[in-house]
Design a protein around this motif. Structure first.
Motif, mmCIF file in Angstrom:
data_model
loop_
_atom_site.group_PDB
_atom_site.id
_atom_site.type_symbol
_atom_site.label_atom_id
_atom_site.label_comp_id
_atom_site.label_asym_id
_atom_site.label_seq_id
_atom_site.Cartn_x
_atom_site.Cartn_y
_atom_site.Cartn_z
ATOM 1 N N MET A 114 23.844 33.578 -29.280
ATOM 2 C CA MET A 114 23.264 34.317 -28.171
ATOM 3 C C MET A 114 22.875 35.730 -28.614
ATOM 4 S SD MET A 114 24.768 34.189 -24.358
ATOM 5 C CE MET A 114 26.339 34.830 -24.843
ATOM 6 N N MET A 115 23.754 36.328 -29.414
ATOM 7 C CA MET A 115 23.483 37.682 -29.902
ATOM 8 C C MET A 115 23.861 37.731 -31.376
ATOM 9 S SD MET A 115 25.616 39.477 -26.964
ATOM 10 C CE MET A 115 25.610 38.639 -25.418
ATOM 11 N N GLY A 116 23.413 38.785 -32.050
ATOM 12 C CA GLY A 116 23.736 38.919 -33.461
ATOM 13 C C GLY A 116 24.550 40.168 -33.716
ATOM 14 N N SER A 117 24.901 40.369 -34.980
ATOM 15 C CA SER A 117 25.733 41.523 -35.314
ATOM 16 C C SER A 117 24.988 42.836 -35.068
ATOM 17 C CB SER A 117 26.200 41.426 -36.758
ATOM 18 O OG SER A 117 25.085 41.226 -37.590
ATOM 19 N N ARG A 166 8.216 28.310 -18.624
ATOM 20 C CA ARG A 166 8.187 27.363 -19.741
ATOM 21 C C ARG A 166 7.843 28.006 -21.068
ATOM 22 N NH1 ARG A 166 7.901 22.042 -17.288
ATOM 23 N NH2 ARG A 166 7.826 22.411 -15.058
ATOM 24 N N LYS A 167 8.078 29.321 -21.160
ATOM 25 C CA LYS A 167 7.834 29.980 -22.453
ATOM 26 C C LYS A 167 9.011 29.708 -23.389
ATOM 27 C CE LYS A 167 4.330 33.353 -21.839
ATOM 28 N NZ LYS A 167 4.155 34.278 -20.755
ATOM 29 N N LYS A 168 10.206 29.527 -22.792
ATOM 30 C CA LYS A 168 11.396 29.281 -23.619
ATOM 31 C C LYS A 168 12.134 28.073 -23.069
ATOM 32 C CE LYS A 168 11.279 33.179 -26.050
ATOM 33 N NZ LYS A 168 11.337 33.337 -27.478
ATOM 34 N N LYS A 169 12.825 27.352 -23.951
ATOM 35 C CA LYS A 169 13.684 26.262 -23.501
ATOM 36 C C LYS A 169 15.114 26.786 -23.398
ATOM 37 C CE LYS A 169 11.029 22.498 -25.494
ATOM 38 N NZ LYS A 169 10.466 23.064 -26.715
ATOM 39 N N MET A 170 15.964 25.975 -22.750
ATOM 40 C CA MET A 170 17.362 26.347 -22.538
ATOM 41 C C MET A 170 18.029 26.825 -23.827
ATOM 42 S SD MET A 170 19.529 26.333 -20.008
ATOM 43 C CE MET A 170 21.205 26.915 -20.017
ATOM 44 N N LYS A 171 17.736 26.130 -24.931
ATOM 45 C CA LYS A 171 18.470 26.433 -26.157
ATOM 46 C C LYS A 171 17.708 27.349 -27.106
ATOM 47 C CE LYS A 171 21.749 22.689 -26.474
ATOM 48 N NZ LYS A 171 21.847 21.277 -26.776
ATOM 49 N N GLU A 220 16.048 30.598 -28.882
ATOM 50 C CA GLU A 220 16.623 31.912 -29.122
ATOM 51 C C GLU A 220 15.845 33.001 -28.374
ATOM 52 O OE1 GLU A 220 18.171 34.272 -33.019
ATOM 53 O OE2 GLU A 220 17.153 32.371 -33.338
ATOM 54 N N ILE A 221 16.579 33.877 -27.706
ATOM 55 C CA ILE A 221 15.941 35.005 -27.036
ATOM 56 C C ILE A 221 16.566 36.278 -27.612
ATOM 57 C CG2 ILE A 221 15.550 36.181 -24.845
ATOM 58 C CD1 ILE A 221 15.833 33.540 -23.421
ATOM 59 N N ALA A 222 15.744 37.272 -27.890
ATOM 60 C CA ALA A 222 16.279 38.537 -28.400
ATOM 61 C C ALA A 222 17.115 39.199 -27.314
ATOM 62 C CB ALA A 222 15.123 39.435 -28.804
ATOM 63 N N PHE A 223 18.274 39.722 -27.685
ATOM 64 C CA PHE A 223 19.128 40.345 -26.668
ATOM 65 C C PHE A 223 18.990 41.870 -26.642
ATOM 66 C CE2 PHE A 223 23.123 41.522 -24.522
ATOM 67 C CZ PHE A 223 22.983 40.748 -23.390
ATOM 68 N N ALA A 224 18.616 42.455 -27.769
ATOM 69 C CA ALA A 224 18.527 43.922 -27.834
ATOM 70 C C ALA A 224 17.627 44.536 -26.754
ATOM 71 C CB ALA A 224 18.088 44.372 -29.224
ATOM 72 N N PRO A 225 16.477 43.915 -26.414
ATOM 73 C CA PRO A 225 15.670 44.519 -25.349
ATOM 74 C C PRO A 225 16.429 44.688 -24.035
ATOM 75 C CG PRO A 225 14.366 42.906 -26.532
ATOM 76 C CD PRO A 225 15.776 42.784 -27.051
ATOM 77 N N PHE A 226 17.311 43.732 -23.720
ATOM 78 C CA PHE A 226 18.080 43.843 -22.470
ATOM 79 C C PHE A 226 19.097 44.973 -22.575
ATOM 80 C CE2 PHE A 226 17.438 39.061 -22.898
ATOM 81 C CZ PHE A 226 16.168 39.132 -22.354
ATOM 82 N N LEU A 227 19.705 45.089 -23.757
ATOM 83 C CA LEU A 227 20.664 46.180 -23.962
ATOM 84 C C LEU A 227 19.972 47.527 -23.797
ATOM 85 C CD1 LEU A 227 22.633 44.933 -27.115
ATOM 86 C CD2 LEU A 227 23.532 45.200 -24.799
#
Ligand SMILES: [Zn+2]
Length: 251
Positions: A170-173, A213-218, A220-227
């Motif tokens: 979900m997220m990276g280091s 429908r741009k992304k499927k359930m599984k 990968e979505i970048a998390f940094a933009p939300f942070l």
């Protein structure tokens, strides 16, 4: 007010420099020097077409030479930098602290766009963010060491646990360093708000992307933009939100 607006316009110019950095960073070629050119036909772009946002509007989003579409990233990043500089000038005030906050804003925008585009955060960006945040904390006349440390523990710790549990799916280091940096900057209460907001924004964005429908359930979505979005809200309006919450919690 006039100075805040001037800072906003200054932000537009800085934004167009950030665009160049984002586009040229992967190859590291002519990073600082070198004239701007169309990535499609390689022709140099005239100075008057490089005016932030306005250049894009005048050209109607197409290269003057080859008529190919110009990435929407250009005007969006320029506008976002302008708005951010304006908001920070209002929030921080025109003083020496503002300079370091503007640097934090620039690195944050770089991370935001880079992660959204390439699903990775260059180490140099996240380290710069941490360094700028530490400098800004020590320059802060109201600096409280326990607030700084506990904020970092919340921001970095909770994200660290989530990265561990989710096995970096979900997220990276890189996200841990960003959480740590903003945790330091925001202190205890606003760090909690910051994490809470990032999960809400992430969940909403995830649902919208799946619905469109741009992304499927599984996928990968970048998390940094939300942070980063959550951090901006927490920096600019965090104190008001926390106070409002405490007021209602008391009743
Ligand atoms: Zn072109």
């Amino acid at each position: 007010m006039i100075f805040n607006i001037i800072f906003g316009f200054f932000g537009l110019l800085v934004g167009s420099f950030l665009n160049v950095l984002i586009f040229r960073f992967p190859e590291m070629k002519g990073l600082i020097s070198g004239r701007s050119y169309c990535p499609k036909c390689k022709k140099n772009i005239a100075a008057y077409d490089l005016i932030p946002v306005i250049g894009y509007i005048i050209l109607r989003g197409k290269c003057r030479n080859c008529q190919k579409k110009i990435s929407l990233q250009y005007p969006i990043v320029e506008l976002a930098t302008g708005v951010l500089f304006f908001l920070l000038a209002i929030t921080i005030g025109i003083n020496y602290q503002l300079i370091i906050y503007l640097l934090i804003a620039c690195v944050s925008l770089l991370i935001f766009v880079y992660d959204a585009k390439y699903l990775e955060i260059p180490e140099v960006f996240s380290w710069l963010l941490l360094i700028f945040v530490i400098i800004s904390s020590f320059l802060n006349p109201h600096f409280l060491v326990q607030d700084f440390l506990l904020g970092g523990l919340i921001g970095g710790g909770i994200l660290g646990i989530m990265v561990g549990i989710s096995n970096e799916k979900m997220m990276g280091s890189g996200d841990i360093k960003i959480g740590l940096a903003f945790g330091f900057l925001l202190g205890i209460y606003r760090s909690i708000l910051f994490l809470f907001l990032s999960f809400i924004i992430g969940a909403i964005a995830g649902l919208v992307l799946m619905a469109s429908r741009k992304k499927k359930m599984k996928s990968e979505i970048a998390f940094a933009p939300f942070l980063i979005l959550a951090a901006i809200i927490s920096i600019v309006w965090g104190n008001q939100i926390v106070n409002l919450y405490l007021k209602f919690a008391m009743i």
